[in-house]
Design a protein around this motif. Structure first.
Motif, PDB file in Angstrom:
ATOM      1  N   LYS A   1      -9.226   0.327   3.167  1.00  0.00           N
ATOM      2  CA  LYS A   1      -8.697  -0.261   4.402  1.00  0.00           C
ATOM      3  C   LYS A   1      -7.546  -1.223   4.121  1.00  0.00           C
ATOM      4  O   LYS A   1      -6.637  -1.362   4.919  1.00  0.00           O
ATOM      5  CB  LYS A   1      -9.818  -0.961   5.176  1.00  0.00           C
ATOM      6  N   THR A   2      -7.606  -1.919   2.976  1.00  0.00           N
ATOM      7  CA  THR A   2      -6.575  -2.911   2.643  1.00  0.00           C
ATOM      8  C   THR A   2      -6.231  -2.843   1.161  1.00  0.00           C
ATOM      9  O   THR A   2      -6.991  -2.287   0.363  1.00  0.00           O
ATOM     10  CB  THR A   2      -7.075  -4.344   2.913  1.00  0.00           C
TER      11      THR A   2
ATOM     12  N   THR B   1       0.847  -1.206   0.000  1.00  0.00           N
ATOM     13  CA  THR B   1       0.000   0.000   0.000  1.00  0.00           C
ATOM     14  C   THR B   1       0.880   1.253   0.000  1.00  0.00           C
ATOM     15  O   THR B   1       0.500   2.276  -0.563  1.00  0.00           O
ATOM     16  CB  THR B   1      -0.949   0.016   1.228  1.00  0.00           C
TER      17      THR B   1
ATOM     18  N   TYR C   1      -5.337   5.052   3.657  1.00  0.00           N
ATOM     19  CA  TYR C   1      -6.231   4.309   4.548  1.00  0.00           C
ATOM     20  C   TYR C   1      -7.575   4.994   4.778  1.00  0.00           C
ATOM     21  O   TYR C   1      -8.530   4.352   5.202  1.00  0.00           O
ATOM     22  CB  TYR C   1      -5.538   3.990   5.887  1.00  0.00           C
TER      23      TYR C   1
END
Lengths: 210, 210
Positions: free
Chosen positions: B65-66, B46, B61
């Motif tokens: 979230k991922t 990320t 974020y």
């Protein structure tokens, strides 16, 4: 690597990657194919590969200096196998239609049975170093040339009707190669069934007289 | 992402990924497509994605979230676009042959012009989480069903001669999807030319009366 692949991989259908010796070098190569196919070339380390082969990183370096050397060797063997399959079919007996059907069904069977190896060979070309890439590009041209030759012979013999032999060759190769993407061992078709289905569809594609 | 793609990506041909808002979420998604295509999903962090988008990991974020959430969103948008293209063609006016030619040429054009996105969408399915994978598998069934419907309508109308409609549909889809692997912006063919070439070859494949 699946059971289907263990019984029919690399250069020899019974002994996968038999041309790779010694045994430790062969074991590392098989481990590299599995790791590259599962995680991608860039996400795989030489430590991962050594671990999968039950060896230490130091033992790996005896056989392969870099991760790229492993990829280049896998790619070279894969492309040489593809070339041998298609050259055998193109040079065989029979009409252009029979030889094209033979080429497609053998090439499809290989991509189905060897789908893990074939995915690495087909999808990781960008990761090859400059020298091995040039060598692989030359091999790929020879691979394509086998199929184009049969298509052209069929056109010249009045067996096929193809406005653009290069375009038809591209489509035929593409159809065979993409089998490696979608083929599943537990799917609807066996490698032989896909080979027969595709040989038939390709003969339609080139307007073969039936 | 290539220039061709910048001018014709995502949901809208003029404004790539226009359905993704706000602008920061869109920018991160475009960066994720590029990173996944270049290095593979598993080799991308990320942090890499945020860096490519000129943002901090903390800013990423806020929107995702991922890393998997980014892949799932790319995959969903890509598959919805594929479904829209094929549904429009299948539901259109004309004979089954005209509609099949339209479906193939539009689908090919999308895979050529959007080859970077299409590679991520087609090659990273294994990396999807369980929930998004179930959703994508359902979408893929709907995508295939559009083409199979036109093939079957052609058979019923006596326009096509296809012994195995499911097998022919598989081959047609495979041919179109694999364009994303081999297409090069600086290659021999434009997306339109590949679309026309393939529409013609597919009509041969299904034995369309000409």
């Amino acid at each position: 690597m699946s059971t289907a692949e263990e019984t029919a991989a690399g250069g020899d259908e019974r002994q996968p990657w038999a041309e790779v010796t010694p045994e430790a070098a062969r074991r590392l190569l098989v481990a590299a194919v599995d790791a590259f196919a599962e995680r991608g070339y860039h996400a795989t380390t030489t430590r991962d590969i050594a671990g999968r082969a039950g060896m230490s990183p130091a033992a790996l370096y005896i056989h392969y200096k870099t991760k790229e050397e492993l990829l280049a060797r896998i790619s070279r063997i894969g492309h040489e196998k593809a070339l041998a399959i298609l050259r055998d079919a193109a040079d065989g007996e029979g009409t252009a239609a029979e030889r094209l059907a033979g080429a497609v069904s053998s090439f499809v069977r290989w991509h189905a049975a060897q789908h893990t190896t074939a995915r690495v060979v087909q999808y990781e070309l960008e990761a090859l170093g400059e020298d091995s890439r040039a060598e692989i590009v030359a091999l790929r041209k020879e691979v394509d040339a086998q199929v184009r030759r049969v298509v052209q012979e069929g056109v010249e013999a009045g067996e096929f009707e193809v406005p653009d032999a290069q375009g038809a060759t591209l489509a035929i190769m593409s159809l065979c190669i993409d089998v490696a993407r979608w083929f599943r061992v537990d799917g609807r078709w066996t490698p032989d069934e896909v080979g027969a289905l595709y040989a038939d569809l390709v003969l339609n594609m080139v307007g073969a007289k039936r």
